[in-house]
Write a protein that holds these residues in place. Structure first.
Motif, PDB file in Angstrom:
ATOM      1  N   LYS A  60       0.850  -1.184   0.000  1.00 57.13           N
ATOM      2  CA  LYS A  60       0.000   0.000   0.000  1.00 57.13           C
ATOM      3  C   LYS A  60       0.887   1.236   0.000  1.00 57.13           C
ATOM      4  O   LYS A  60       1.903   1.295   0.695  1.00 57.13           O
ATOM      5  N   LYS A  61       0.502   2.257  -0.785  1.00 60.75           N
ATOM      6  CA  LYS A  61       1.340   3.444  -0.935  1.00 60.75           C
ATOM      7  C   LYS A  61       1.578   4.168   0.385  1.00 60.75           C
ATOM      8  O   LYS A  61       2.673   4.679   0.641  1.00 60.75           O
ATOM      9  N   ASP A  62       0.554   4.213   1.253  1.00 60.81           N
ATOM     10  CA  ASP A  62       0.734   4.939   2.508  1.00 60.81           C
ATOM     11  C   ASP A  62       1.709   4.218   3.431  1.00 60.81           C
ATOM     12  O   ASP A  62       2.492   4.858   4.142  1.00 60.81           O
ATOM     13  N   GLN A  63       1.708   2.881   3.411  1.00 62.34           N
ATOM     14  CA  GLN A  63       2.650   2.123   4.229  1.00 62.34           C
ATOM     15  C   GLN A  63       4.080   2.353   3.763  1.00 62.34           C
ATOM     16  O   GLN A  63       4.983   2.584   4.577  1.00 62.34           O
ATOM     17  N   LEU A  64       4.285   2.299   2.463  1.00 63.92           N
ATOM     18  CA  LEU A  64       5.622   2.515   1.906  1.00 63.92           C
ATOM     19  C   LEU A  64       6.091   3.945   2.148  1.00 63.92           C
ATOM     20  O   LEU A  64       7.266   4.184   2.454  1.00 63.92           O
ATOM     21  N   ALA A  65       5.177   4.902   2.050  1.00 61.96           N
ATOM     22  CA  ALA A  65       5.531   6.302   2.287  1.00 61.96           C
ATOM     23  C   ALA A  65       5.980   6.512   3.731  1.00 61.96           C
ATOM     24  O   ALA A  65       6.955   7.232   3.990  1.00 61.96           O
ATOM     25  N   ARG A  66       5.284   5.880   4.679  1.00 58.83           N
ATOM     26  CA  ARG A  66       5.678   6.014   6.081  1.00 58.83           C
ATOM     27  C   ARG A  66       7.031   5.360   6.336  1.00 58.83           C
ATOM     28  O   ARG A  66       7.865   5.892   7.081  1.00 58.83           O
ATOM     29  N   ALA A  67       7.263   4.210   5.714  1.00 57.57           N
ATOM     30  CA  ALA A  67       8.555   3.540   5.865  1.00 57.57           C
ATOM     31  C   ALA A  67       9.687   4.432   5.353  1.00 57.57           C
ATOM     32  O   ALA A  67      10.718   4.601   6.018  1.00 57.57           O
ATOM     33  N   ASN A  68       9.492   5.024   4.174  1.00 58.51           N
ATOM     34  CA  ASN A  68      10.519   5.894   3.601  1.00 58.51           C
ATOM     35  C   ASN A  68      10.720   7.154   4.435  1.00 58.51           C
ATOM     36  O   ASN A  68      11.858   7.620   4.616  1.00 58.51           O
ATOM     37  N   GLU A  69       9.628   7.698   4.955  1.00 50.37           N
ATOM     38  CA  GLU A  69       9.726   8.892   5.797  1.00 50.37           C
ATOM     39  C   GLU A  69      10.545   8.585   7.048  1.00 50.37           C
ATOM     40  O   GLU A  69      11.398   9.384   7.464  1.00 50.37           O
ATOM     41  N   HIS A  70      10.286   7.434   7.644  1.00 53.59           N
ATOM     42  CA  HIS A  70      11.035   7.070   8.848  1.00 53.59           C
ATOM     43  C   HIS A  70      12.509   6.838   8.528  1.00 53.59           C
ATOM     44  O   HIS A  70      13.390   7.301   9.278  1.00 53.59           O
ATOM     45  N   MET A  71      12.804   6.150   7.432  1.00 52.17           N
ATOM     46  CA  MET A  71      14.210   5.891   7.099  1.00 52.17           C
ATOM     47  C   MET A  71      14.953   7.183   6.806  1.00 52.17           C
ATOM     48  O   MET A  71      16.107   7.351   7.210  1.00 52.17           O
ATOM     49  N   ASP A  72      14.301   8.117   6.132  1.00 51.89           N
ATOM     50  CA  ASP A  72      14.922   9.423   5.872  1.00 51.89           C
ATOM     51  C   ASP A  72      15.175  10.162   7.190  1.00 51.89           C
ATOM     52  O   ASP A  72      16.218  10.802   7.370  1.00 51.89           O
ATOM     53  N   TRP A  73      14.209  10.080   8.097  1.00 50.15           N
ATOM     54  CA  TRP A  73      14.355  10.720   9.417  1.00 50.15           C
ATOM     55  C   TRP A  73      15.524  10.116  10.184  1.00 50.15           C
ATOM     56  O   TRP A  73      16.332  10.854  10.772  1.00 50.15           O
ATOM     57  N   LEU A  74      15.631   8.788  10.145  1.00 47.38           N
ATOM     58  CA  LEU A  74      16.741   8.128  10.844  1.00 47.38           C
ATOM     59  C   LEU A  74      18.087   8.563  10.273  1.00 47.38           C
ATOM     60  O   LEU A  74      19.031   8.860  11.025  1.00 47.38           O
ATOM     61  N   LYS A  75      18.198   8.565   8.952  1.00 50.19           N
ATOM     62  CA  LYS A  75      19.469   8.942   8.321  1.00 50.19           C
ATOM     63  C   LYS A  75      19.839  10.388   8.631  1.00 50.19           C
ATOM     64  O   LYS A  75      21.035  10.719   8.730  1.00 50.19           O
ATOM     65  N   SER A  76      18.829  11.244   8.791  1.00 55.36           N
ATOM     66  CA  SER A  76      19.110  12.652   9.094  1.00 55.36           C
ATOM     67  C   SER A  76      19.608  12.836  10.531  1.00 55.36           C
ATOM     68  O   SER A  76      20.283  13.819  10.832  1.00 55.36           O
ATOM     69  N   LYS A  77      19.296  11.900  11.406  1.00 53.58           N
ATOM     70  CA  LYS A  77      19.660  12.004  12.814  1.00 53.58           C
ATOM     71  C   LYS A  77      20.898  11.197  13.183  1.00 53.58           C
ATOM     72  O   LYS A  77      21.613  11.546  14.127  1.00 53.58           O
ATOM     73  N   PHE A  78      21.159  10.108  12.447  1.00 53.32           N
ATOM     74  CA  PHE A  78      22.234   9.191  12.827  1.00 53.32           C
ATOM     75  C   PHE A  78      23.127   8.895  11.627  1.00 53.32           C
ATOM     76  O   PHE A  78      22.660   8.371  10.612  1.00 53.32           O
ATOM     77  N   THR A  79      24.413   9.186  11.776  1.00 52.67           N
ATOM     78  CA  THR A  79      25.347   8.947  10.675  1.00 52.67           C
ATOM     79  C   THR A  79      25.684   7.473  10.514  1.00 52.67           C
ATOM     80  O   THR A  79      26.277   7.085   9.494  1.00 52.67           O
ATOM     81  N   ASN A  80      25.335   6.653  11.492  1.00 52.86           N
ATOM     82  CA  ASN A  80      25.636   5.212  11.428  1.00 52.86           C
ATOM     83  C   ASN A  80      24.536   4.405  10.738  1.00 52.86           C
ATOM     84  O   ASN A  80      24.618   3.180  10.670  1.00 52.86           O
ATOM     85  N   VAL A  81      23.519   5.093  10.206  1.00 55.55           N
ATOM     86  CA  VAL A  81      22.381   4.408   9.589  1.00 55.55           C
ATOM     87  C   VAL A  81      22.478   4.443   8.068  1.00 55.55           C
ATOM     88  O   VAL A  81      22.670   5.507   7.470  1.00 55.55           O
ATOM     89  N   LYS A  82      22.321   3.270   7.456  1.00 52.74           N
ATOM     90  CA  LYS A  82      22.173   3.157   6.011  1.00 52.74           C
ATOM     91  C   LYS A  82      20.800   2.567   5.714  1.00 52.74           C
ATOM     92  O   LYS A  82      20.275   1.783   6.507  1.00 52.74           O
ATOM     93  N   ALA A  83      20.233   2.961   4.589  1.00 59.10           N
ATOM     94  CA  ALA A  83      18.892   2.500   4.231  1.00 59.10           C
ATOM     95  C   ALA A  83      18.903   1.851   2.856  1.00 59.10           C
ATOM     96  O   ALA A  83      19.710   2.200   1.982  1.00 59.10           O
ATOM     97  N   LEU A  84      18.008   0.895   2.687  1.00 67.74           N
ATOM     98  CA  LEU A  84      17.940   0.150   1.432  1.00 67.74           C
ATOM     99  C   LEU A  84      16.491  -0.243   1.177  1.00 67.74           C
ATOM    100  O   LEU A  84      15.761  -0.596   2.112  1.00 67.74           O
ATOM    101  N   GLU A  85      16.062  -0.166  -0.067  1.00 71.06           N
ATOM    102  CA  GLU A  85      14.762  -0.701  -0.456  1.00 71.06           C
ATOM    103  C   GLU A  85      14.977  -1.893  -1.362  1.00 71.06           C
ATOM    104  O   GLU A  85      15.719  -1.808  -2.352  1.00 71.06           O
ATOM    105  N   VAL A  86      14.369  -3.007  -1.013  1.00 75.25           N
ATOM    106  CA  VAL A  86      14.436  -4.222  -1.821  1.00 75.25           C
ATOM    107  C   VAL A  86      13.008  -4.599  -2.182  1.00 75.25           C
ATOM    108  O   VAL A  86      12.247  -5.069  -1.327  1.00 75.25           O
TER     109      VAL A  86
END
Length: 260
Positions: A60-86
């Motif tokens: 569902k688009k809203d679920q994927l959008a929330r996942a991406n929003e959270h991963m972007d938020w994490l990367k903006s706060k923590f330099t030790n975080v990498k994100a990947l979409e599979v």
């Protein structure tokens, strides 16, 4: 709940476990839900290597959008975080079409297959990067109603939030400043192509199930009202049906004299 103390306790435990295991850090599947958001944030706060992975399957688009929003938020706060979409949509379809037609059309079986494909993906990525698979299950799901997929999202290396109720986790999310779209979203396992919340599937809210778990564990004899009696029946039904997930795998013990 003392949110900051709970945060610190979990972070210290995660660091201790990771170092004891001789691993580099953690990998977490990100669903766009509250549990994976809190788990991944606590893991990130350890300072260890973190890989967060979104694994859409006709999502569902809203679920994927929330996942991406959270991963972007994490990367903006923590330099030790990498994100990947599979994107596992094609892999899922390959499995589904390879199976007999009646199996490929069995909705619950295919919903659980989604979770198992994601577990496979997390372990492949985790092992190749020296990372532990961090589970995202909470107390009621993991030890009360068994609301998870066996060898799917139940297949993890460690469970940081499994001693916390959903109510606790929402409190931690607020304390941690998790993105608002996740905090206000209705909990869902994201395994269906239609909107099906956890409450739709369980027939009770998490606070109700938490009450039932506590009521039964305390062996209380306090009288209950009509709705509470209904919730107790729901809780007991799921608990009994899902014992095979929550109990150790049965082993056929051979009498010693037969092995001599």
């Amino acid at each position: 709940m003392k949110a900051e103390q709970v945060n610190r306790h979990i972070i210290n435990w995660l660091k201790w476990y990771c170092e004891k295991a001789g691993m580099k850090g953690f990998i977490i599947g990100i669903s766009g839900g509250i549990d994976s958001a809190v788990t991944s944030t606590l893991c990130a706060m350890t300072g260890k290597e973190i890989l967060v992975v979104s694994m859409p399957i006709h999502q569902k688009k809203d679920q994927l959008a929330r996942a991406n929003e959270h991963m972007d938020w994490l990367k903006s706060k923590f330099t030790n975080v990498k994100a990947l979409e599979v994107d596992l949509s094609n892999s899922f379809e390959s499995v589904r079409t390879a199976l007999p037609a009646e199996t490929g059309e069995h909705k619950l079986s295919m919903a659980n297959t989604r979770a198992r494909l994601r577990m496979l993906t997390l372990y492949a990525l985790g092992q190749s990067n020296g990372l532990l698979v961090a589970g995202t299950g909470n107390k009621v799901e993991d030890f009360g109603v068994g609301f998870y997929t066996k060898y799917g999202d139940g297949g993890v290396d460690l469970s940081p939030i499994a001693d916390l109720t959903k109510t606790h986790i929402f409190a931690l999310a607020k304390h941690l400043g998790i993105v608002n779209s996740i905090q206000i979203a209705k909990p869902t396992d994201g395994l269906w192509e239609v909107d099906r919340t956890d409450e739709d599937q369980l027939g009770a809210t998490y606070p109700e199930l938490e009450w039932a778990m506590e009521y039964i564990d305390s062996k209380s004899n306090v009288p209950v009202n009509t709705r509470q009696e209904e919730v107790l029946k729901i809780y007991k039904k799921f608990n009994a049906a899902n014992k095979h997930k929550m109990d150790p795998i049965p082993v056929c013990l051979i009498p010693k004299e037969l092995l001599e």
